[in-house]
Structure formats: structure tokens, C-alpha cells
Scaffold this motif. Structure first.
Motif, PDB file in Angstrom:
ATOM      1  N   CYS A 173       0.827  -1.206   0.000  1.00 29.10           N
ATOM      2  CA  CYS A 173       0.000   0.000   0.000  1.00 29.10           C
ATOM      3  C   CYS A 173       0.863   1.259   0.000  1.00 29.10           C
ATOM      4  N   LEU A 218      -1.494  -1.912   7.543  1.00 27.07           N
ATOM      5  CA  LEU A 218      -1.179  -2.081   6.123  1.00 27.07           C
ATOM      6  C   LEU A 218       0.242  -2.580   5.898  1.00 27.07           C
ATOM      7  N   CYS A 273      -6.170  -1.905   1.011  1.00 25.52           N
ATOM      8  CA  CYS A 273      -5.590  -0.872   1.878  1.00 25.52           C
ATOM      9  C   CYS A 273      -6.625  -0.080   2.677  1.00 25.52           C
ATOM     10  N   GLU A 276      -6.195  -1.295  -4.576  1.00 23.59           N
ATOM     11  CA  GLU A 276      -5.730  -0.514  -3.434  1.00 23.59           C
ATOM     12  C   GLU A 276      -6.866  -0.270  -2.451  1.00 23.59           C
TER      13      GLU A 276
END
Length: 287
Positions: A64, A120, A253, A249
Motif C-alpha cells: 500500500c 497495512l 488498503c 488498493e
């Protein structure tokens, strides 16, 4: 007889032979089919690239990106509130640096809200770091309170006037966003709109191009149209790959769906294709 021949030539010239047959041209309905077949081939050719961009990393291994606005941890458990809890469709990042026990303490919440917290995997931290959190009035004055431990993911409900404190004993990068979010409904709406736009794309292309089934068009203009379609396909693949990466993402994330960047949808692409495929009609004798 001579007058009849002259009359026939005059009529054919006025109406145009191309309306009946053109030995060097392409009939409109055939041109449409060639365009549709090319678009299908280009879509199939771009699919492996899109699949690769979406599946290149799983959720657990996806790295991330970090943000410069991330709140950096404090070595003091009683320092003032270091971050503000995020609103719907927003998020806040916390960066716990290495070296000893580090703390975060939010400002007091304005309303009762539940939050998702995720550790993350970044370029300098991993997703297996363990932190603990506590949500209470006491957390507004001291972050060093025994709370619930979470590894990778966790959730917390923070009442109005209470605070959320987080304690980490190793390096960790945490993203927090409200659980009550429009991500699911937005995702459903986005998918429905995308499917509708894709279904309407061929008709949009035909309308924008103005190609008529029974007219004849020059092969040269059709070839130029095909070249443009190939170029547009490369552009579309690039956009789609960027969107696939953004979607991954969001999924990996802990970002809200509202973070997905705006891109050109299928309707816009079809209109662009149609504009590039305004074919040139053959002349009155079919060339």
C-alpha cells in the motif's frame, strides 16, 4: 434510343450508382460488422493485461502507498489528541515508528461511530504488526490503557465525547475509516452503470459514426477508422489498468470506494470511437 441512354445516364448520375453497388467500397452494414469484430478482438487481446494488473498481488502481499499526511506516533501516552477521527467516505493514516512503545490518541468523537482499523503492508512495514486499541472517555487523557489487541484488522465503536487510543510496540502503518460508508452502495451503483454503459456502447458508436446500412463507404476511410480504434483501445486498456490498480488498493488498503479516481466510461469511449469512424462515402460512380 440515344435519348433513352442519355436519360438513364442522367438518372444514374443524379441518384448515384453508389446507392446500389460499389465495386471499390464497403457497404455500411458490412463496415459496422467489421468495426464490431475488431472491437471484440481488441477487447479479448487486452483482457490478459487487465487480469494481470488486477491479480498481480493478493490482498496480503499488496504494498500500500503511504501518505505524507499520516499522523506520526508519540512516545508520550498523555500528549494531546494527535488525530481527528475521519468522517464518512474519508480516512486517516497513523504511522507508528520503530523503537519502543508508541501512542496515538484521537480528539473526542462528535457522534457515535464505528471504525475499521487495518494494519497495512507498506514499503517499510508489514501487515502482521500487532497493536492494541481502547475507546472510552479515559482514552481522551491517557493512551496507555489496556485494551483489545488487533493484528492486521480490527474495529472499534467510539461514543460521542469519547476518544480512541492506539498503542503499538513495533513499527506499523494503520488506516482508519468509518464502517458506516456508502462504499457498498456506490460499488453496486458503479457496477450497474458500467454494465449499462457497456451494453449501450455499440449503439452509441453507431449513432456517433452516422454509418448507414445501405450506403457505401471508401475502404480507405474504414482502414483509418480501424487504426483509430486500435489506438483508442490501447488508451482504454491503460485507463482500465489504472482503475483496476485503484480498485485493488481500495480493497487491500482499507480505502473508501469514493477514493476511486474518475475515468472515462464505456459510453465516452464509444462516442470517441464513433467520432473517429465518420466514414467517407464513395463518389457517385462508386469509387
Amino acid at each position: 434510343m440515344k435519348k433513352l441512354i442519355i436519360l438513364v445516364v442522367f438518372v444514374l448520375g443524379a441518384v448515384g450508382c453508389a446507392n446500389f453497388y460499389s465495386p471499390m467500397g464497403v457497404k455500411g452494414k458490412d463496415a459496422k460488422k467489421q468495426i464490431a469484430d475488431l472491437n471484440s478482438s481488441l477487447s479479448l487481446a487486452s483482457f490478459p493485461a487487465l487480469l494481470s494488473s488486477f491479480s498481480s498481488s493478493s490482498s496480503s502481499t499488496f504494498t500500500c502507498p503511504t501518505e505524507t499526511t499520516a499522523t506520526v506516533s508519540s512516545a508520550s501516552s498523555t500528549s494531546g489528541g494527535t488525530f481527528t477521527l475521519p468522517a464518512t467516505n474519508s480516512y486517516v493514516d497513523l504511522n507508528s515508528t520503530a523503537g519502543g512503545t508508541k501512542f496515538f490518541r484521537s480528539n473526542s468523537a462528535s457522534v457515535l461511530t464505528s471504525y475499521s482499523m487495518k494494519v497495512l503492508k507498506t514499503a517499510s512495514t508489514n501487515s502482521t504488526a500487532s497493536c492494541s486499541y481502547f475507546a472510552s472517555a479515559g482514552a481522551c487523557t491517557d493512551a496507555d490503557i489496556v485494551g483489545s489487541t488487533f493484528t492486521s484488522t480490527g474495529s472499534a465503536s467510539v461514543s460521542a465525547t469519547n476518544c480512541l487510543s492506539i498503542k503499538c510496540t513495533n513499527a506499523a502503518y494503520i488506516r482508519i475509516q468509518p464502517l458506516v460508508t456508502t462504499a457498498s452502495s456506490s460499488s453496486s451503483s458503479f457496477s450497474s452503470n458500467s454494465l449499462l454503459a457497456a451494453a449501450l456502447s455499440p449503439e452509441i458508436l453507431n449513432q456517433a459514426s452516422g454509418i448507414e446500412d445501405d450506403k457505401y463507404y471508401t475502404k480507405e476511410s474504414l482502414d483509418k477508422c480501424k487504426e483509430s480504434l486500435t489506438t483508442i483501445s490501447l488508451f482504454q486498456t491503460s485507463l482500465s489498468s489504472s482503475s483496476a490498480t485503484a480498485l485493488q488498493e481500495i480493497s487491500s488498503c482499507n480505502k473508501p470506494f469514493s477514493s476511486l479516481p474518475t475515468s472515462v466510461d464505456s459510453s465516452g469511449i464509444a462516442a470517441l470511437q464513433g467520432n473517429e469512424c465518420k466514414l467517407e462515402e464513395v463518389n457517385f460512380i462508386g469509387f
